[in-house]
Scaffold this active site. Structure first.
Site, PDB file in Angstrom:
ATOM      1  N   GLY A  45      12.285  45.631  44.640  1.00 57.58           N
ATOM      2  CA  GLY A  45      12.827  45.299  44.426  1.00 57.58           C
ATOM      3  C   GLY A  45      14.007  46.265  44.326  1.00 57.58           C
ATOM      4  O   GLY A  45      14.136  47.142  43.487  1.00 57.58           O
ATOM      5  N   GLN A  50      22.332  47.211  40.205  1.00 61.48           N
ATOM      6  CA  GLN A  50      21.056  49.491  39.640  1.00 61.48           C
ATOM      7  C   GLN A  50      22.142  49.986  40.699  1.00 61.48           C
ATOM      8  O   GLN A  50      21.441  51.422  40.693  1.00 61.48           O
ATOM      9  CB  GLN A  50      19.610  48.750  40.119  1.00 61.48           C
ATOM     10  N   CYS A  92      10.316  49.996  36.528  1.00 58.99           N
ATOM     11  CA  CYS A  92      11.781  50.058  37.361  1.00 58.99           C
ATOM     12  C   CYS A  92      11.830  50.683  37.514  1.00 58.99           C
ATOM     13  O   CYS A  92      12.459  51.870  36.744  1.00 58.99           O
ATOM     14  CB  CYS A  92      12.430  49.043  36.654  1.00 58.99           C
ATOM     15  N   LEU A  93      12.721  50.812  38.980  1.00 55.61           N
ATOM     16  CA  LEU A  93      13.658  51.743  39.704  1.00 55.61           C
ATOM     17  C   LEU A  93      14.601  52.700  37.850  1.00 55.61           C
ATOM     18  O   LEU A  93      15.043  54.384  38.949  1.00 55.61           O
ATOM     19  CB  LEU A  93      14.542  51.391  40.709  1.00 55.61           C
ATOM     20  N   HIS A 134      12.664  39.544  37.833  1.00 52.21           N
ATOM     21  CA  HIS A 134      12.369  40.863  37.155  1.00 52.21           C
ATOM     22  C   HIS A 134      14.519  41.598  37.751  1.00 52.21           C
ATOM     23  O   HIS A 134      14.825  42.041  37.021  1.00 52.21           O
ATOM     24  CB  HIS A 134      12.094  42.162  37.465  1.00 52.21           C
ATOM     25  N   GLU A 135      14.249  41.163  38.782  1.00 54.35           N
ATOM     26  CA  GLU A 135      15.638  41.160  39.580  1.00 54.35           C
ATOM     27  C   GLU A 135      16.662  40.442  38.967  1.00 54.35           C
ATOM     28  O   GLU A 135      17.805  40.780  38.622  1.00 54.35           O
ATOM     29  CB  GLU A 135      15.137  41.326  41.648  1.00 54.35           C
ATOM     30  N   HIS A 138      18.469  41.096  35.542  1.00 51.04           N
ATOM     31  CA  HIS A 138      18.980  42.469  36.201  1.00 51.04           C
ATOM     32  C   HIS A 138      20.590  42.153  36.568  1.00 51.04           C
ATOM     33  O   HIS A 138      21.582  42.733  36.133  1.00 51.04           O
ATOM     34  CB  HIS A 138      19.282  43.340  37.080  1.00 51.04           C
TER      35      HIS A 138
HETATM   36 NI    NI Z   1      14.340  46.806  37.840  1.00 55.85          NI
END
Ligand code: NI
Length: 178
Positions: A45, A50, A92-93, A134-135, A138
């Site tokens: 995701g 991000q 998380c990225l 989670h997204e 963000h």
């Molecule tokens: Ni993330």
């Protein structure tokens, strides 16, 4: 086009993103670029902040074996209903070299708009429910490390500072990278 993924502690990750006014061709293109970036990372995701775009846009694909078959692209996603409780080991990225157990709702109903501006409602449980929450976090400037104990977060921040100082390669993370 593969975009650069911003990493904690980049301040852009902390800015609540304003809604998309209309799902234009530009937003649809952003969604496609975000997907390409997410697959390359790889992650399941990605949220627009991000990649440095402060707009309420997210993309997800849990099935990397059949990439594209079950893609979710959403503008202005919102959790309309939530129930139950589940704990997943999240990564998380944008949070390199760290995973932690996070408690979230087990089932959610998420509404939003698709790549063609169509209204969508998604019922999700398990990992998809976790990834959607989670997204959406963000988009509110929140990271999963805000949902763990301060002690664990401080340990991570110290570890990150040390890694930056020593230029050490990040370790493989154990959790699911969202
Ligand atoms: Ni993330």
């Amino acid at each position: 086009m593969i975009l650069e993924i911003l990493k904690f502690p980049d301040p852009i990750l902390r800015v609540p993103a304003p809604p998309v006014r209309a799902v234009t061709g530009e937003i649809a293109e952003l969604m496609d670029n975000m997907l390409e970036t997410m697959y390359a990372a790889p992650g399941i995701g990605l949220a627009a902040p991000q990649v440095g775009v402060s707009r309420r846009v997210i993309v997800l694909d849990l099935d990397h074996e059949n990439r594209g078959a079950n893609v979710i692209k959403l503008a202005n996603p919102e959790v309309r209903e939530a129930e139950g409780e589940v704990v997943y080991e999240e990564g998380c990225l944008s949070v390199v070299d760290f995973t932690a157990e996070v408690k979230r709702a087990e089932r959610v109903l998420v509404g939003g708009y698709g790549a063609d501006g169509e209204e969508l409602e998604i019922e999700a449980d398990g990992l998809l429910a976790v990834a959607l929450q989670h997204e959406i976090d963000h988009l509110d400037g929140k990271l999963f490390i805000d949902r763990i104990s301060r002690l664990k977060r401080d340990i991570y921040v110290r570890k990150l500072k040390k890694a930056v100082r020593t230029g050490k390669e990040p370790e493989e993370s154990r959790g699911v990278v969202i």
